[in-house]
Scaffold this active site. Structure first.
Site, short mmCIF file in Angstrom:
data_model
loop_
_atom_site.label_atom_id
_atom_site.label_comp_id
_atom_site.label_asym_id
_atom_site.label_seq_id
_atom_site.Cartn_x
_atom_site.Cartn_y
_atom_site.Cartn_z
N ASP A 40 19.43 -39.07 21.87
CA ASP A 40 18.45 -38.48 21.18
C ASP A 40 16.95 -38.40 22.01
O ASP A 40 16.47 -39.53 22.50
CB ASP A 40 17.91 -39.06 19.80
N ARG A 168 16.94 -45.13 9.17
CA ARG A 168 16.33 -45.09 10.65
C ARG A 168 15.79 -43.66 11.12
O ARG A 168 15.48 -42.66 10.41
CB ARG A 168 17.86 -45.20 11.45
N ASP A 169 15.30 -43.95 12.13
CA ASP A 169 14.77 -42.67 13.08
C ASP A 169 13.28 -42.23 12.52
O ASP A 169 13.00 -41.17 12.09
CB ASP A 169 15.48 -41.60 13.22
C1 FRU Z 1 21.04 -39.76 16.24
C2 FRU Z 1 21.53 -41.15 16.09
C3 FRU Z 1 20.22 -41.71 15.31
C4 FRU Z 1 20.22 -43.31 15.93
C5 FRU Z 1 20.60 -42.96 17.51
C6 FRU Z 1 21.26 -44.32 17.93
O1 FRU Z 1 21.85 -39.13 17.10
O2 FRU Z 1 22.78 -41.34 15.53
O3 FRU Z 1 20.32 -41.75 14.01
O4 FRU Z 1 18.99 -43.80 15.73
O5 FRU Z 1 21.49 -41.73 17.28
O6 FRU Z 1 21.56 -43.85 19.18
#
Ligand code: FRU
Length: 496
Positions: A40, A168-169
């Site tokens: 990402d 997350r994120d």
């Molecule tokens: C999305 C994801 C996110 C996570 C990250 C881990 O592609 O799965 O939700 O933070 O990649 O690398």
């Protein structure tokens, strides 16, 4: 600023071994990892006159591993300069990975990163459970110090009915009054996806504000990597769900992308969804993030890969994963419109142009070839009978090609890399619906060595895919079943 042993090790490794990667083996104007693995985009932001792009990064192999944050800067969103890795999983709360997050500038001129700390805990039965919290790091655009008070959002800040294991994120943004908001992806108790909104006065101390939207199992499971912004009078929520089920030609199985278009009442903190569409209709696009440029453009960049399709790694390359082209976004008649950032036009070199070329059998046009280019093909029927199919092949050599085809009757566009040289059996074709304009269509095709991004009818649909066909396969051909007329405008993209 103290640099942990783990971060120093990553910095030493990338510095030493990335020197062995030849620039001509990389995409020319798409960001690839300095070395190793990329997923990402993170912290995509404008900070002190430069664009910053961090990325999920495992420098030590071309496979996903304990996540670091790689780092690059650019002045035009196309030429990227690598900076040393920014974060390593060096604290207990992020010991299993510094997962995705975002960045904004603080009032004092420092840059705030907000990311997910992933911590795996072994259970009595030998299984592992993740605990995910949001953590802050503050820096000067080069070095970042994790906050003593981390994590800044924990399981205690997750409302009832949502999981603390899939939380997350965080995507940060500053509100017009200068205060901070962030949207965070989460899994619900019924195991579908949702987006939570948090608010803060200083970017460090946060409180839950609202649940912006959720899926009730209709649009995949966990909603990863949300983004939330106003555009052209509409409010957009972007997210990337896991475990989608196929729905017509709009959504495919597996990891997908969603653009929810609606309105937002900031007082009531209520988002009302009116429409849902996919963001990219190709094979390799996931987890996009946006920023606002100084001149007010909303620009999105995505991971030009997909968890379901990243199983085949090219032999011998010391990097894997690429970012998409940064795309300027608009909303037109309630639909998302995407086009390459206009900065790409400044990189255009030699132009080759053809008008009104009749096409039937497979045809090659002099001067139209290459693997690093920007080409627009406009197609229309030559006679009232129209044509059944139009196809352009690219990355074409004696054994390989990829293709883009259009069937006016359906009306659909299909991309295919079946013949591109992959020797693993996974998804290699995808198609989508396009506007019915009586056999007329405009196809902008951007090639950058190992990828094709297609923009249909001035950005009404985007289709993205990667392929690792040998670079000697640089031919392009056009064909039609029936009689078509085409215009071609092709530019080399200058590399420097
Ligand atoms: C999305 C994801 C996110 C996570 C990250 C881990 O592609 O799965 O939700 O933070 O990649 O690398």
């Amino acid at each position: 600023m103290p640099i942990s042993e783990l971060l120093q090790k990553a910095r030493d490794f990338e510095e030493k071994y990335s020197a062995f990667i030849d620039a001509s083996d990389r995409p020319a104007f798409h960001l690839s990892p300095r070395i190793g693995w990329m997923n990402d985009p993170n912290g995509f932001s404008l900070y002190q006159g430069q664009y910053h792009l961090f990325y999920q990064y495992h420098p030590y192999s071309t496979q996903w591993g304990p996540m670091h944050w790689g780092h690059a800067v650019s002045r035009d969103l196309l030429h990227w300069e690598y900076l040393p890795a920014a974060l390593a999983p060096d604290r207990d709360y992020d010991r299993s990975g510094c997962f995705s997050g975002s960045a904004v500038e603080l009032d004092d001129g420092r840059q705030l990163l907000l990311y997910t700390g992933n911590r795996e805990v072994m259970q009595a039965d030998g299984s592992k459970t993740c605990f995910q919290t949001q953590c802050a790091a503050i820096g000067d655009g080069l070095n970042y110090e994790k906050l003593d008070g981390n994590p800044v959002l924990t399981g205690a800040d997750v409302p009832d009915g949502f999981s603390v294991h899939d939380f997350r994120d965080p995507k940060l943004y500053r509100r017009p009054d200068g205060a901070f908001s962030c949207v965070v992806g989460v899994r619900t108790e019924d195991k579908s996806g949702a987006t939570l909104l948090y608010e803060s006065e200083d970017g460090l101390s946060w409180r839950y504000a609202a649940t912006l939207d959720r899926s009730y199992n209709e649009f995949g499971k966990m909603w990863e990597c949300p983004d939330f912004f106003e555009l052209d009078g509409e409010q957009l929520l972007l997210t990337s769900p896991q475990d989608m089920s196929q729905a017509g030609l709009e959504f495919h199985n597996g990891n997908g992308t969603l653009c929810l278009v609606g309105s937002y009442d900031p007082q009531a903190r209520r988002f009302e969804r009116r429409r849902v569409q996919a963001i990219d209709y190709g094979i390799d696009f996931y987890a996009p993030q946006t920023l606002l440029t100084a001149d007010g453009r909303r620009v999105m960049i995505g991971w030009m890969q997909n968890w379901d399709t990243c199983v085949a790694h090219p032999m011998g390359l010391k990097w894997f994963g690429q970012m998409s082209l940064p795309r300027e976004l608009h909303v037109r008649e309630g639909r998302l419109i995407q086009n390459p950032v206009r900065e790409l036009e400044a990189l255009r070199g030699r132009r080759v142009i053809y008008e009104n070329v009749p096409i039937r059998a497979e045809t090659v046009l002099k001067g139209v070839y290459g693997r690093v280019l920007d080409m627009t093909v406009t197609v229309r029927p030559q006679t009232a009978d129209g044509y059944e199919l139009f196809r352009v092949k690219f990355a074409r050599g004696s054994q390989h090609y990829s293709s883009l085809s259009y069937r006016p009757e359906s009306p659909t566009v299909r991309i295919s890399r079946v013949h591109s040289g992959f020797n693993r059996d996974f998804v290699h074709e995808r198609k989508c619906l396009v506007a019915d304009r009586g056999g007329e269509i405009k196809l902008r095709i951007i090639l950058d060595r190992y990828s094709a991004e297609i923009f249909v009818n001035d950005g009404e649909q985007a289709l993205t895919m990667t392929f690792y066909t040998p670079l000697t396969a640089d031919g392009i051909s056009f064909e039609a079943h029936g009689k078509a007329l085409i215009d071609v405008e092709k530019y080399e993209i200058l590399e420097s």
